[in-house]
Design a protein around this motif. Structure first.
Motif, PDB file in Angstrom:
ATOM      1  N   GLN A  90      40.955   0.815  18.877  1.00 52.68           N
ATOM      2  CA  GLN A  90      40.628  -0.492  18.330  1.00 52.68           C
ATOM      3  C   GLN A  90      40.898  -0.474  16.828  1.00 52.68           C
ATOM      4  O   GLN A  90      40.323   0.332  16.091  1.00 52.68           O
ATOM      5  N   ALA A  91      41.795  -1.348  16.398  1.00 54.00           N
ATOM      6  CA  ALA A  91      42.180  -1.451  14.986  1.00 54.00           C
ATOM      7  C   ALA A  91      41.288  -2.498  14.325  1.00 54.00           C
ATOM      8  O   ALA A  91      41.282  -3.667  14.733  1.00 54.00           O
ATOM      9  N   ILE A  92      40.556  -2.089  13.283  1.00 55.62           N
ATOM     10  CA  ILE A  92      39.495  -2.937  12.742  1.00 55.62           C
ATOM     11  C   ILE A  92      39.430  -2.865  11.212  1.00 55.62           C
ATOM     12  O   ILE A  92      40.170  -2.114  10.584  1.00 55.62           O
ATOM     13  N   SER A  93      38.498  -3.632  10.645  1.00 56.57           N
ATOM     14  CA  SER A  93      38.214  -3.558   9.211  1.00 56.57           C
ATOM     15  C   SER A  93      37.130  -2.510   8.971  1.00 56.57           C
ATOM     16  O   SER A  93      36.707  -1.808   9.896  1.00 56.57           O
ATOM     17  N   TYR A  94      36.638  -2.436   7.746  1.00 53.49           N
ATOM     18  CA  TYR A  94      35.656  -1.399   7.410  1.00 53.49           C
ATOM     19  C   TYR A  94      34.235  -1.717   7.874  1.00 53.49           C
ATOM     20  O   TYR A  94      33.398  -0.825   7.994  1.00 53.49           O
ATOM     21  N   LYS A  95      33.937  -3.006   8.158  1.00 54.95           N
ATOM     22  CA  LYS A  95      32.543  -3.392   8.403  1.00 54.95           C
ATOM     23  C   LYS A  95      31.908  -2.733   9.623  1.00 54.95           C
ATOM     24  O   LYS A  95      30.776  -2.239   9.537  1.00 54.95           O
ATOM     25  N   PRO A  96      32.590  -2.695  10.784  1.00 52.67           N
ATOM     26  CA  PRO A  96      31.958  -2.039  11.943  1.00 52.67           C
ATOM     27  C   PRO A  96      31.637  -0.570  11.701  1.00 52.67           C
ATOM     28  O   PRO A  96      30.670  -0.050  12.279  1.00 52.67           O
ATOM     29  N   PHE A  97      32.405   0.107  10.864  1.00 54.50           N
ATOM     30  CA  PHE A  97      32.114   1.508  10.558  1.00 54.50           C
ATOM     31  C   PHE A  97      30.712   1.628   9.966  1.00 54.50           C
ATOM     32  O   PHE A  97      29.932   2.508  10.354  1.00 54.50           O
ATOM     33  N   ILE A  98      30.396   0.754   9.006  1.00 53.94           N
ATOM     34  CA  ILE A  98      29.107   0.832   8.328  1.00 53.94           C
ATOM     35  C   ILE A  98      27.967   0.629   9.314  1.00 53.94           C
ATOM     36  O   ILE A  98      26.993   1.392   9.340  1.00 53.94           O
ATOM     37  N   SER A  99      28.081  -0.417  10.135  1.00 54.25           N
ATOM     38  CA  SER A  99      27.020  -0.690  11.111  1.00 54.25           C
ATOM     39  C   SER A  99      26.867   0.453  12.103  1.00 54.25           C
ATOM     40  O   SER A  99      25.745   0.871  12.418  1.00 54.25           O
ATOM     41  N   LEU A 100      27.971   0.961  12.609  1.00 53.27           N
ATOM     42  CA  LEU A 100      27.902   2.035  13.607  1.00 53.27           C
ATOM     43  C   LEU A 100      27.363   3.326  13.005  1.00 53.27           C
ATOM     44  O   LEU A 100      26.610   4.057  13.661  1.00 53.27           O
ATOM     45  N   PHE A 101      27.748   3.632  11.781  1.00 58.54           N
ATOM     46  CA  PHE A 101      27.192   4.821  11.120  1.00 58.54           C
ATOM     47  C   PHE A 101      25.680   4.694  10.974  1.00 58.54           C
ATOM     48  O   PHE A 101      24.949   5.674  11.081  1.00 58.54           O
ATOM     49  N   ASN A 102      25.224   3.474  10.704  1.00 62.68           N
ATOM     50  CA  ASN A 102      23.784   3.243  10.592  1.00 62.68           C
ATOM     51  C   ASN A 102      23.103   3.323  11.957  1.00 62.68           C
ATOM     52  O   ASN A 102      22.075   3.985  12.122  1.00 62.68           O
ATOM     53  N   MET A 103      23.668   2.673  12.960  1.00 65.49           N
ATOM     54  CA  MET A 103      23.046   2.582  14.276  1.00 65.49           C
ATOM     55  C   MET A 103      22.988   3.931  14.991  1.00 65.49           C
ATOM     56  O   MET A 103      22.111   4.162  15.830  1.00 65.49           O
ATOM     57  N   THR A 104      23.916   4.813  14.691  1.00 62.21           N
ATOM     58  CA  THR A 104      23.941   6.129  15.331  1.00 62.21           C
ATOM     59  C   THR A 104      23.200   7.195  14.537  1.00 62.21           C
ATOM     60  O   THR A 104      23.121   8.352  14.958  1.00 62.21           O
ATOM     61  N   GLY A 105      22.674   6.827  13.376  1.00 59.21           N
ATOM     62  CA  GLY A 105      21.979   7.793  12.540  1.00 59.21           C
ATOM     63  C   GLY A 105      22.909   8.681  11.739  1.00 59.21           C
ATOM     64  O   GLY A 105      22.452   9.589  11.033  1.00 59.21           O
ATOM     65  N   LEU A 106      24.217   8.423  11.829  1.00 56.47           N
ATOM     66  CA  LEU A 106      25.189   9.270  11.132  1.00 56.47           C
ATOM     67  C   LEU A 106      25.023   9.165   9.613  1.00 56.47           C
ATOM     68  O   LEU A 106      25.097  10.171   8.902  1.00 56.47           O
ATOM     69  N   ALA A 107      24.794   7.952   9.120  1.00 59.77           N
ATOM     70  CA  ALA A 107      24.648   7.765   7.676  1.00 59.77           C
ATOM     71  C   ALA A 107      23.368   8.416   7.156  1.00 59.77           C
ATOM     72  O   ALA A 107      23.344   8.963   6.050  1.00 59.77           O
ATOM     73  N   GLU A 108      22.308   8.368   7.943  1.00 60.49           N
ATOM     74  CA  GLU A 108      21.059   9.000   7.523  1.00 60.49           C
ATOM     75  C   GLU A 108      21.214  10.514   7.443  1.00 60.49           C
ATOM     76  O   GLU A 108      20.703  11.159   6.524  1.00 60.49           O
ATOM     77  N   MET A 109      21.961  11.085   8.389  1.00 64.59           N
ATOM     78  CA  MET A 109      22.167  12.531   8.406  1.00 64.59           C
ATOM     79  C   MET A 109      23.261  12.956   7.428  1.00 64.59           C
ATOM     80  O   MET A 109      23.307  14.125   7.025  1.00 64.59           O
ATOM     81  N   ASN A 110      24.118  12.022   7.055  1.00 68.31           N
ATOM     82  CA  ASN A 110      25.227  12.305   6.129  1.00 68.31           C
ATOM     83  C   ASN A 110      25.328  11.161   5.121  1.00 68.31           C
ATOM     84  O   ASN A 110      26.160  10.261   5.268  1.00 68.31           O
ATOM     85  N   PRO A 111      24.475  11.146   4.097  1.00 62.94           N
ATOM     86  CA  PRO A 111      24.407  10.020   3.160  1.00 62.94           C
ATOM     87  C   PRO A 111      25.735   9.658   2.506  1.00 62.94           C
ATOM     88  O   PRO A 111      25.921   8.506   2.088  1.00 62.94           O
ATOM     89  N   GLU A 112      26.652  10.605   2.416  1.00 66.08           N
ATOM     90  CA  GLU A 112      27.950  10.312   1.798  1.00 66.08           C
ATOM     91  C   GLU A 112      28.765   9.313   2.626  1.00 66.08           C
ATOM     92  O   GLU A 112      29.745   8.741   2.134  1.00 66.08           O
ATOM     93  N   LEU A 113      28.349   9.082   3.864  1.00 68.24           N
ATOM     94  CA  LEU A 113      29.058   8.147   4.732  1.00 68.24           C
ATOM     95  C   LEU A 113      28.415   6.760   4.733  1.00 68.24           C
ATOM     96  O   LEU A 113      28.863   5.875   5.468  1.00 68.24           O
ATOM     97  N   ALA A 114      27.389   6.557   3.942  1.00 68.47           N
ATOM     98  CA  ALA A 114      26.714   5.264   3.878  1.00 68.47           C
ATOM     99  C   ALA A 114      27.458   4.350   2.908  1.00 68.47           C
ATOM    100  O   ALA A 114      27.021   4.123   1.781  1.00 68.47           O
ATOM    101  N   GLY A 115      28.598   3.837   3.340  1.00 71.26           N
ATOM    102  CA  GLY A 115      29.381   2.986   2.460  1.00 71.26           C
ATOM    103  C   GLY A 115      30.730   2.642   3.058  1.00 71.26           C
ATOM    104  O   GLY A 115      30.917   2.686   4.278  1.00 71.26           O
ATOM    105  N   ILE A 116      31.662   2.311   2.202  1.00 74.21           N
ATOM    106  CA  ILE A 116      32.982   1.831   2.613  1.00 74.21           C
ATOM    107  C   ILE A 116      33.880   3.013   2.967  1.00 74.21           C
ATOM    108  O   ILE A 116      34.036   3.939   2.156  1.00 74.21           O
ATOM    109  N   VAL A 117      34.470   2.978   4.138  1.00 68.81           N
ATOM    110  CA  VAL A 117      35.397   4.049   4.513  1.00 68.81           C
ATOM    111  C   VAL A 117      36.753   3.780   3.884  1.00 68.81           C
ATOM    112  O   VAL A 117      37.093   2.651   3.532  1.00 68.81           O
TER     113      VAL A 117
END
Length: 446
Positions: free
Chosen positions: A269-296
């Protein structure tokens, strides 16, 4: 015992593009275009994916896939045709040429015995289902979402936002001479960073004029800004709308990959950056890896690998490559777990938050006018059930995929079937890269 790779669901951001602007409250987009650099980034990512998943000697090889010719039963490609017109679709075209390069095997024999090979040494036209955001909200769930706009405005009026603006007031006030007329406010920080980033890539004079720390400072503020806009503490919060609307198509992909009789193995699926942010949050990835809490970065890619050991239930492995910053994919822990996560656990975690159909989106977003909501309202007023893709999560049995995706189509009057047929999530009726219009749903039944 090591697990076998059954297939992969890929979420990939577009490549480098020209300048772009989006409204800082509604996120309504304006035109831009993919650059030669962006094409190259996506092409090289396609080559990397080919080496990883389509090379029989790779430890990540997907068994059973045709490694030379693109087989439509084995792959599913969806590209956002909305927010950044042409950029995302063209990125997908470039990536697919790296994934499935020209081959003399792409040929046909005519009735007179002549064999004709595709142009450019066997250039393959790999079908792409384009997702029109006016007809399908799955890849751009935030647009025309009134509750999202309300939440964004509330964020802009919080004490945390005011404090952040005050802390960086000197920096922000020093920016106007570098912004070509763009407002220098924290509210507009994504547009500020994007402009500075694009110019830093393409304009040497801008690079010379910009103080050395400014781009990094702008990115840090933009990351904070966008993460707060496109995430919510609660899974079903409207800030997660970009993740909540794309998840049904992801879950459909998992179900197809995990089903032995289904040949589908590769979903992109070819997309913009926004779904990355939501999915990183919803999966706990951003909480476990704070450097990913932002724009890819441009050409960033999530690779969700479905794996299975003999006699065991399928598991999910979360891999991510942040554009050209990373040479290869890295495996990340998620859902507060270590290592692969049972697929059933992931599905059960997100199931209650998914936005599965147009009617649900209209309710969540408090919209009765746009993106199919007006037609639904008319049908409801007439007492007619709507027709839409309704992707519910339900158990499929012990020892298999603990939850799956099924399709349920509501009954309605034949006279309004065509009228409402476009009101669906994940059923792009857009054009295909192969050149002919697609009247098929890009999502597949489990």
């Amino acid at each position: 015992m090591s697990s076998q790779l059954l297939g992969v669901v890929l979420l990939i951001r577009h490549g480098d593009r020209e300048g772009f602007y989006q409204d800082p409250t509604t996120y309504t987009p304006y035109n831009t275009a993919l650059t030669p650099l962006g094409n190259q980034q996506e092409f090289q990512l396609g080559q990397l994916l080919r080496a990883r998943y389509l090379n029989a000697s790779s430890p990540f090889f997907i068994p059973g896939m045709n490694t030379t010719l693109a087989n439509e039963t084995e792959i599913l490609i969806r590209a956002d045709a909305g927010g950044e017109p042409g950029v995302i679709f063209n990125s997908a075209v470039a990536l697919l040429q790296g994934l499935f390069p020209p081959t003399v095997g792409y040929n046909t024999t005519l009735a007179n015995g002549t064999t004709v090979t595709g142009p450019l040494g066997g250039y393959q036209t790999v079908p792409i289902n384009t997702v029109d955001s006016n007809k399908d909200v799955s890849l751009e769930g935030w647009l025309s979402c009134n509750s999202f706009v309300t939440a964004t405005n509330i964020f802009y009026n919080t004490s945390a936002f005011a404090q952040k603006a005050a802390e960086h007031a000197d920096f922000i006030s020093s920016l106007p001479k570098y912004l070509d007329g763009r407002p220098a406010t924290l509210q507009n920080m994504w547009n500020i960073f994007d402009f500075m980033n694009v110019e830093s890539i393409h304009d040497s004079n801008f690079v010379e004029a910009l103080p050395p720390t400014y781009l990094a400072q702008a990115r840090d503020l933009a990351n904070w800004h966008e993460y707060n806009v496109f995430s919510s503490p609660q899974l079903n919060g409207v800030g997660n709308i970009a993740g909540r609307t794309i998840l049904p198509s992801i879950l459909n992909g998992f179900a197809s990959i995990a089903k032995p009789s289904d040949p589908l193995k590769f979903i992109y699926q070819a997309i913009s950056y926004k779904p990355f942010i939501s999915l990183f949050n919803m999966t706990g990835l951003a909480e476990m890896n704070p450097e990913l809490a932002g724009i890819v970065n441009y050409a960033a890619a999530i690779a969700l690998e479905v794996r299975q050991s003999p006699g065991a239930a399928p598991v999910l492995r979360f891999n991510f490559k942040n554009g050209t910053d990373d040479d290869d994919f890295k495996t990340y822990n998620f859902l507060n777990s270590s290592g692969d996560v049972p697929l059933s656990v992931f599905v059960n975690h997100v199931a209650s938050s998914t936005v599965n159909d147009t009617a649900t989106w209209c309710g969540v977003c408090q919209n009765t006018q746009d993106r199919g909501c007006a037609a639904l309202a008319v049908a409801t007023a007439k007492g007619v059930a709507s027709v839409h893709l309704h992707q519910q999560i339900s158990p499929l049995g012990a020892g298999f995929l603990g939850a799956g995706v099924t399709l349920a189509v509501a009954v309605m009057m034949v006279g309004v079937l065509f009228f409402l047929g476009l009101l669906s999530i994940g059923r792009a009726r857009g054009r295909k890269h192969a050149g002919s219009p697609s009247n098929e749903s890009p999502d597949r039944k489990a």
